[in-house]
Write an enzyme that holds these catalytic residues in place. Structure first.
Site, PDB file in Angstrom:
ATOM      1  N   TYR A  53      57.628 -59.028  20.142  1.00 20.21           N
ATOM      2  CA  TYR A  53      59.520 -58.465  19.462  1.00 20.21           C
ATOM      3  C   TYR A  53      59.857 -59.827  18.218  1.00 20.21           C
ATOM      4  O   TYR A  53      59.941 -59.376  17.752  1.00 20.21           O
ATOM      5  CB  TYR A  53      60.253 -57.739  20.104  1.00 20.21           C
ATOM      6  CG  TYR A  53      59.828 -56.073  20.629  1.00 20.21           C
ATOM      7  CD1 TYR A  53      59.227 -56.119  22.028  1.00 20.21           C
ATOM      8  CD2 TYR A  53      59.427 -55.662  19.867  1.00 20.21           C
ATOM      9  CE1 TYR A  53      58.764 -54.960  22.298  1.00 20.21           C
ATOM     10  CE2 TYR A  53      59.706 -54.362  20.625  1.00 20.21           C
ATOM     11  CZ  TYR A  53      59.230 -53.899  21.588  1.00 20.21           C
ATOM     12  OH  TYR A  53      58.683 -52.628  21.977  1.00 20.21           O
ATOM     13  N   GLN A  88      63.866 -42.571  15.313  1.00 20.03           N
ATOM     14  CA  GLN A  88      62.783 -43.302  15.946  1.00 20.03           C
ATOM     15  C   GLN A  88      62.510 -45.098  15.866  1.00 20.03           C
ATOM     16  O   GLN A  88      61.577 -45.758  16.567  1.00 20.03           O
ATOM     17  CB  GLN A  88      60.852 -42.648  16.085  1.00 20.03           C
ATOM     18  CG  GLN A  88      61.573 -41.390  16.691  1.00 20.03           C
ATOM     19  CD  GLN A  88      60.959 -40.030  16.944  1.00 20.03           C
ATOM     20  OE1 GLN A  88      59.478 -40.289  18.514  1.00 20.03           O
ATOM     21  NE2 GLN A  88      60.505 -39.562  15.202  1.00 20.03           N
ATOM     22  N   ASN A  89      62.383 -45.691  14.034  1.00 17.26           N
ATOM     23  CA  ASN A  89      62.078 -46.490  14.092  1.00 17.26           C
ATOM     24  C   ASN A  89      63.304 -47.995  14.303  1.00 17.26           C
ATOM     25  O   ASN A  89      64.628 -47.206  14.520  1.00 17.26           O
ATOM     26  CB  ASN A  89      61.471 -46.459  12.820  1.00 17.26           C
ATOM     27  CG  ASN A  89      61.241 -45.174  12.016  1.00 17.26           C
ATOM     28  OD1 ASN A  89      60.114 -45.484  12.734  1.00 17.26           O
ATOM     29  ND2 ASN A  89      60.957 -45.359  10.622  1.00 17.26           N
ATOM     30  N   ASP A  91      63.250 -50.747  13.108  1.00 14.08           N
ATOM     31  CA  ASP A  91      63.316 -51.848  11.596  1.00 14.08           C
ATOM     32  C   ASP A  91      64.925 -51.000  10.991  1.00 14.08           C
ATOM     33  O   ASP A  91      65.204 -50.304  11.378  1.00 14.08           O
ATOM     34  CB  ASP A  91      62.375 -51.067  10.131  1.00 14.08           C
ATOM     35  CG  ASP A  91      62.204 -50.280   9.822  1.00 14.08           C
ATOM     36  OD1 ASP A  91      61.024 -49.158  10.285  1.00 14.08           O
ATOM     37  OD2 ASP A  91      63.127 -49.637   9.542  1.00 14.08           O
ATOM     38  N   HIS A 106      65.319 -45.386  19.519  1.00 11.91           N
ATOM     39  CA  HIS A 106      64.629 -45.950  20.388  1.00 11.91           C
ATOM     40  C   HIS A 106      65.101 -47.966  20.153  1.00 11.91           C
ATOM     41  O   HIS A 106      64.391 -48.444  20.154  1.00 11.91           O
ATOM     42  CB  HIS A 106      63.308 -46.149  19.888  1.00 11.91           C
ATOM     43  CG  HIS A 106      62.692 -45.032  20.249  1.00 11.91           C
ATOM     44  ND1 HIS A 106      61.880 -44.426  19.345  1.00 11.91           N
ATOM     45  CD2 HIS A 106      62.760 -43.870  21.072  1.00 11.91           C
ATOM     46  CE1 HIS A 106      61.369 -42.769  20.443  1.00 11.91           C
ATOM     47  NE2 HIS A 106      62.600 -42.364  21.098  1.00 11.91           N
ATOM     48  N   CYS A 114      71.874 -57.580  26.462  1.00 12.76           N
ATOM     49  CA  CYS A 114      71.953 -57.833  27.890  1.00 12.76           C
ATOM     50  C   CYS A 114      71.589 -57.390  28.708  1.00 12.76           C
ATOM     51  O   CYS A 114      72.010 -56.142  28.878  1.00 12.76           O
ATOM     52  CB  CYS A 114      73.274 -58.604  27.804  1.00 12.76           C
ATOM     53  SG  CYS A 114      73.757 -59.446  29.487  1.00 12.76           S
ATOM     54  N   CYS A 117      76.075 -57.004  31.378  1.00 13.42           N
ATOM     55  CA  CYS A 117      76.859 -55.970  30.738  1.00 13.42           C
ATOM     56  C   CYS A 117      75.929 -55.142  29.908  1.00 13.42           C
ATOM     57  O   CYS A 117      77.127 -53.906  29.659  1.00 13.42           O
ATOM     58  CB  CYS A 117      77.660 -57.144  30.186  1.00 13.42           C
ATOM     59  SG  CYS A 117      76.828 -57.273  28.103  1.00 13.42           S
ATOM     60  N   THR A 174      56.841 -39.028  11.908  1.00 19.85           N
ATOM     61  CA  THR A 174      56.842 -38.779  12.636  1.00 19.85           C
ATOM     62  C   THR A 174      54.940 -37.880  12.935  1.00 19.85           C
ATOM     63  O   THR A 174      55.024 -36.422  13.004  1.00 19.85           O
ATOM     64  CB  THR A 174      57.871 -38.193  13.444  1.00 19.85           C
ATOM     65  OG1 THR A 174      57.782 -38.591  14.944  1.00 19.85           O
ATOM     66  CG2 THR A 174      58.582 -37.188  12.753  1.00 19.85           C
TER      67      THR A 174
HETATM   68  N1  APR Z   1      54.500 -41.030   5.037  1.00 18.65           N
HETATM   69  C1  APR Z   1      54.864 -40.318   5.724  1.00 18.65           C
HETATM   70  N2  APR Z   1      54.099 -39.873   6.956  1.00 18.65           N
HETATM   71  C2  APR Z   1      53.161 -41.005   7.136  1.00 18.65           C
HETATM   72  C3  APR Z   1      52.858 -41.947   6.185  1.00 18.65           C
HETATM   73  C4  APR Z   1      53.057 -41.878   5.001  1.00 18.65           C
HETATM   74  N3  APR Z   1      53.227 -43.041   3.789  1.00 18.65           N
HETATM   75  N4  APR Z   1      51.776 -42.280   7.023  1.00 18.65           N
HETATM   76  C5  APR Z   1      51.621 -42.246   8.403  1.00 18.65           C
HETATM   77  N5  APR Z   1      52.523 -41.209   7.982  1.00 18.65           N
HETATM   78  C6  APR Z   1      52.631 -40.389   9.928  1.00 18.65           C
HETATM   79  C7  APR Z   1      51.312 -40.225  10.053  1.00 18.65           C
HETATM   80  O1  APR Z   1      50.151 -39.304   9.786  1.00 18.65           O
HETATM   81  C8  APR Z   1      51.525 -39.632  11.558  1.00 18.65           C
HETATM   82  O2  APR Z   1      52.303 -38.572  11.525  1.00 18.65           O
HETATM   83  O3  APR Z   1      53.447 -40.939   9.774  1.00 18.65           O
HETATM   84  C9  APR Z   1      53.163 -40.174  11.649  1.00 18.65           C
HETATM   85  C10 APR Z   1      53.463 -41.842  12.622  1.00 18.65           C
HETATM   86  O4  APR Z   1      53.386 -41.137  13.336  1.00 18.65           O
HETATM   87  P1  APR Z   1      53.724 -42.109  15.163  1.00 18.65           P
HETATM   88  O5  APR Z   1      52.277 -43.563  14.288  1.00 18.65           O
HETATM   89  O6  APR Z   1      53.199 -41.307  16.473  1.00 18.65           O
HETATM   90  O7  APR Z   1      55.008 -42.678  14.443  1.00 18.65           O
HETATM   91  P2  APR Z   1      56.040 -41.725  15.379  1.00 18.65           P
HETATM   92  O8  APR Z   1      56.241 -40.960  15.392  1.00 18.65           O
HETATM   93  O9  APR Z   1      57.606 -42.585  15.335  1.00 18.65           O
HETATM   94  O10 APR Z   1      55.602 -42.361  17.124  1.00 18.65           O
HETATM   95  C11 APR Z   1      56.923 -41.920  17.773  1.00 18.65           C
HETATM   96  O11 APR Z   1      56.631 -43.736  20.238  1.00 18.65           O
HETATM   97  O12 APR Z   1      55.763 -45.380  19.932  1.00 18.65           O
HETATM   98  C12 APR Z   1      56.570 -45.353  20.167  1.00 18.65           C
HETATM   99  O13 APR Z   1      58.650 -45.963  20.327  1.00 18.65           O
HETATM  100  C13 APR Z   1      57.713 -45.591  19.528  1.00 18.65           C
HETATM  101  O14 APR Z   1      59.353 -44.610  17.796  1.00 18.65           O
HETATM  102  C14 APR Z   1      57.660 -44.543  18.198  1.00 18.65           C
HETATM  103  C15 APR Z   1      57.560 -43.036  18.655  1.00 18.65           C
END
Ligand code: APR
Length: 241
Positions: A53, A88-89, A91, A106, A114, A117, A174
């Protein structure tokens, strides 16, 4: 008053140079997601996870928001109280684009938490110090502020409130592997999916697969930055109803 519920994932930040989780067969910057994103991995090797991280946090400093981050920040400003954005990001690119009310389901990379607390505190892009001390209670038991598999995600309570209050559901970038966007979208008459890929959805029975986009009213099969104009058109039309 119409309200829009947005769930965004790693795909939103992909074009800003931040790796997604599952596009590279479950590797996040060459680490096995389950090693660095699970309580198991955390208990097995706290230093490895902390180093991971620290590297993600430092890497974030020079990352820039893309056109979709900026569009979402502008939407929030134009329609205050009508946009509920749950990401879910971890960043901070939406904040760098000017968004003020993003709900991080997330956690957040730029904060530490901490373990005594449970309060968080901002550290920006710097690595966690060996002797990092909680500014709230003085404890030295401090960790990254990212929710791991195997622990609770208190922010999920906002999902249910958002479903009740909103009448347009949008999922951006996602895979739906963690937040079940197929279950969510079925609560809505109006919906938009933004993803360059057609992700498959396996029902609970495991044997029956359908594309996730088949559940959405509108499917914009494009990268986030190429989907901005069409997505905004649908949203403006909906909010203007
Ligand atoms: N624009 C839009 N979507 C995109 C792009 C882009 N340029 N590039 C990739 N993708 C899509 C992919 O096709 C995929 O469906 O983004 C999605 C990413 O999926 P994941 O990598 O599974 O990410 P996410 O859905 O955010 O994961 C959820 O899983 O690992 C845990 O806590 C972590 O928050 C995360 C959660």
């Amino acid at each position: 008053m119409h309200k829009v519920m947005i769930i965004s994932g790693a795909g939103l930040s992909a074009e800003s140079g931040i790796s997604t989780f599952r596009d590279s067969d479950g590797l996040w910057e060459n680490y096995d997601v389950m090693t660095v994103c699970s309580t198991q991995g955390w208990m097995q090797d706290r230093q490895l996870v902390t180093d991971f991280y620290n590297a993600r946090r430092e890497d974030l400093e020079d990352k820039k928001p893309n056109a979709m981050h900026r569009a979402l920040a502008a939407l929030e400003e134009k329609y205050p109280d009508q946009i509920i954005h749950l990401t879910q990001n971890v960043d901070n690119l939406l904040e760098k684009a000017g968004a003020k009310e993003v709900l991080h389901l997330h956690g957040t990379l730029t904060d530490l938490r901490c373990e005594e607390c449970h309060q968080t505190f901002y550290v920006g892009y710097r690595a966690q110090k060996e002797d990092e001390q909680c500014p709230h209670c003085g404890s030295y038991s401090v960790r990254h502020n990212v929710v791991m598999f195997g622990e609770s995600a208190p922010m999920y309570q906002h999902i249910y409130r958002a479903i009740d209050e909103s009448d347009l559901f949008i999922a951006i970038g996602t895979s739906g592997q963690v937040i079940d966007i197929v279950a969510l979208v079925q609560e809505f008459e109006h919906s938009i999916l933004v993803n360059p890929k057609q992700e498959r959805h396996t029902t609970g029975f495991g044997d029956f697969e359908k594309n996730i986009d088949a559940y959405f009213e509108h499917f914009i099969q494009a990268k986030a930055t190429d989907a901005v104009d069409e997505m905004l058109e649908y949203i403006e039309e909906h909010l203007g109803r």
